[in-house]
Design an enzyme around this catalytic site. Sequence first.
Site, PDB file in Angstrom:
ATOM      1  NE  ARG A 178      50.908  37.276  50.951  1.00  0.00           N
ATOM      2  CZ  ARG A 178      51.474  38.446  50.735  1.00  0.00           C
ATOM      3  NH1 ARG A 178      52.631  38.504  50.078  1.00  0.00           N
ATOM      4  NH2 ARG A 178      50.904  39.562  51.153  1.00  0.00           N
TER       5      ARG A 178
ATOM      6  CG  HIS B 215      78.182  26.206  52.772  1.00  0.00           C
ATOM      7  ND1 HIS B 215      79.556  26.087  52.780  1.00  0.00           N
ATOM      8  CD2 HIS B 215      77.732  25.325  51.851  1.00  0.00           C
ATOM      9  CE1 HIS B 215      79.916  25.174  51.894  1.00  0.00           C
ATOM     10  NE2 HIS B 215      78.822  24.699  51.317  1.00  0.00           N
TER      11      HIS B 215
ATOM     12  CB  ALA C 201      81.858  22.303  44.846  1.00  0.00           C
ATOM     13  N   GLY C 202      80.808  21.912  48.376  1.00  0.00           N
ATOM     14  CA  GLY C 202      81.345  21.441  49.644  1.00  0.00           C
ATOM     15  C   GLY C 202      82.183  22.514  50.301  1.00  0.00           C
TER      16      GLY C 202
ATOM     17  CG  ASN D 294      73.829  25.857  52.174  1.00  0.00           C
ATOM     18  OD1 ASN D 294      74.244  25.628  53.300  1.00  0.00           O
ATOM     19  ND2 ASN D 294      74.033  27.018  51.570  1.00  0.00           N
TER      20      ASN D 294
ATOM     21  CG  ASP E 127      81.574  27.233  55.379  1.00  0.00           C
ATOM     22  OD1 ASP E 127      80.512  27.885  55.530  1.00  0.00           O
ATOM     23  OD2 ASP E 127      81.902  26.718  54.296  1.00  0.00           O
TER      24      ASP E 127
ATOM     25  CG  ASP F 255      79.037  19.574  52.173  1.00  0.00           C
ATOM     26  OD1 ASP F 255      79.230  18.433  51.705  1.00  0.00           O
ATOM     27  OD2 ASP F 255      78.440  20.468  51.536  1.00  0.00           O
TER      28      ASP F 255
ATOM     29  CG  HIS G 269      73.769  20.904  52.825  1.00  0.00           C
ATOM     30  ND1 HIS G 269      72.667  21.086  52.009  1.00  0.00           N
ATOM     31  CD2 HIS G 269      74.657  20.180  52.103  1.00  0.00           C
ATOM     32  CE1 HIS G 269      72.887  20.500  50.852  1.00  0.00           C
ATOM     33  NE2 HIS G 269      74.077  19.944  50.886  1.00  0.00           N
TER      34      HIS G 269
ATOM     35  CG  HIS H  89      75.091  16.265  43.787  1.00  0.00           C
ATOM     36  ND1 HIS H  89      75.260  15.009  44.319  1.00  0.00           N
ATOM     37  CD2 HIS H  89      75.135  17.120  44.841  1.00  0.00           C
ATOM     38  CE1 HIS H  89      75.401  15.103  45.630  1.00  0.00           C
ATOM     39  NE2 HIS H  89      75.327  16.378  45.962  1.00  0.00           N
TER      40      HIS H  89
END
Length: 377
Positions: free
Chosen positions: A220, A244, A302-303, A212, A241, A267, A209, A134
């Site tokens: 702890r 990820h 990125a996806g 991720n 996939d 995604d 997700h 993003h």
Amino acid sequence: MSLTLADARIVTPDGVHEGWLTIEDGRITHVGHGAAPRPGHSLGGRHVVPGFVDLHNHGGAGGSFPSGEQEGARDAVALHQRHGTTTMMASLVTDTPERLARAVASLAELCDDGLLAGIHLEGPYLARARCGAHDPELLREPSPAEFAGLVEAGRGHLRMLTIAAELPGALEVIRAAAAAGVIAALGHSEAGYERTLDGIEAGATVATHLYNAMPQLGHRAPGPIAALLQDERVTVELINDGVHVHPAMLRLACAVAGAGRVAMVTDSISATGLSDGEYLLGPMRVRVLDGVARLAEGGSIAGSTLTMDVAFRRAVRELGLSLPEASATTSLTPARTLGLADRVGSIAVGKHADLVVLSGDLEVAGVMRRGAWVTEP
């Protein structure tokens, strides 16, 4: 019209049985064991699973949901339908308020047509340190007023919002989402264990997700993952996939949460179904190499270019799930999460005839949506 599918190995939540099913006017009217009582379309002993339900999908076949362009969105839906996804959300990414509102309003028309099950806002209320693909310059603090405007633009079709629980005003927006019938999902977050629990108490019911774009498990400082996995109210998304998340961590999530709380998601981005190259994910430039999508600048994942049939096969082969368990994670659990389990997500009398016929090696051999073949076996 009436159609009987015979000689099938039907995968239901209760198990796998040899039998048949009848479809009338787009719905399942009979599910039986053994030989069909009337001649039908023989599936030759192949498996039949319910159509896949994808909670998190940014596009495919060159079409990108974040752009809001309807022609490209239709191309993306068609690609994923051929891979067995018969119910899908359109996921957007962080963008300006104006562009987000336009995309939501445009995609709402495709929801009216029944092409999409709803719209998912992945951003803009995300943690800068965990923003992934993003644009960090477009991130902003949660705004009840902006969120209300996006709900209005969606005309009842805004179904999910991903938000970082630690941001100022986040809990207020989570409560507003719950009141508006919008699923609040926690993700792209720096929140610790306690703040994540606060988000769940405020009404969040999905983990975007899992693993991720969030702090990792610590003995702890357990962080958000422990909170999300342990809470029975939360559905956890997993991107299965092979890129990820390591399969061992996927198996851990399935063991803790169970198939009833795990939703496999793609995604996927516009590059899905196409060759390597450069693509856009919202305003961000993405480079795909060997099927793996990363930001052209910085290299963050990125996806994906994943489709749900691949996620299903990997759930069986790599994670060791049974066919009913894999089906739950790709169909019934996400359908329940969306409040659609009375219509889709499993093979049962009265539900939509959304079906995927699988070959012996679990490849897609045919897809039916609402009683009509997308691809005929």
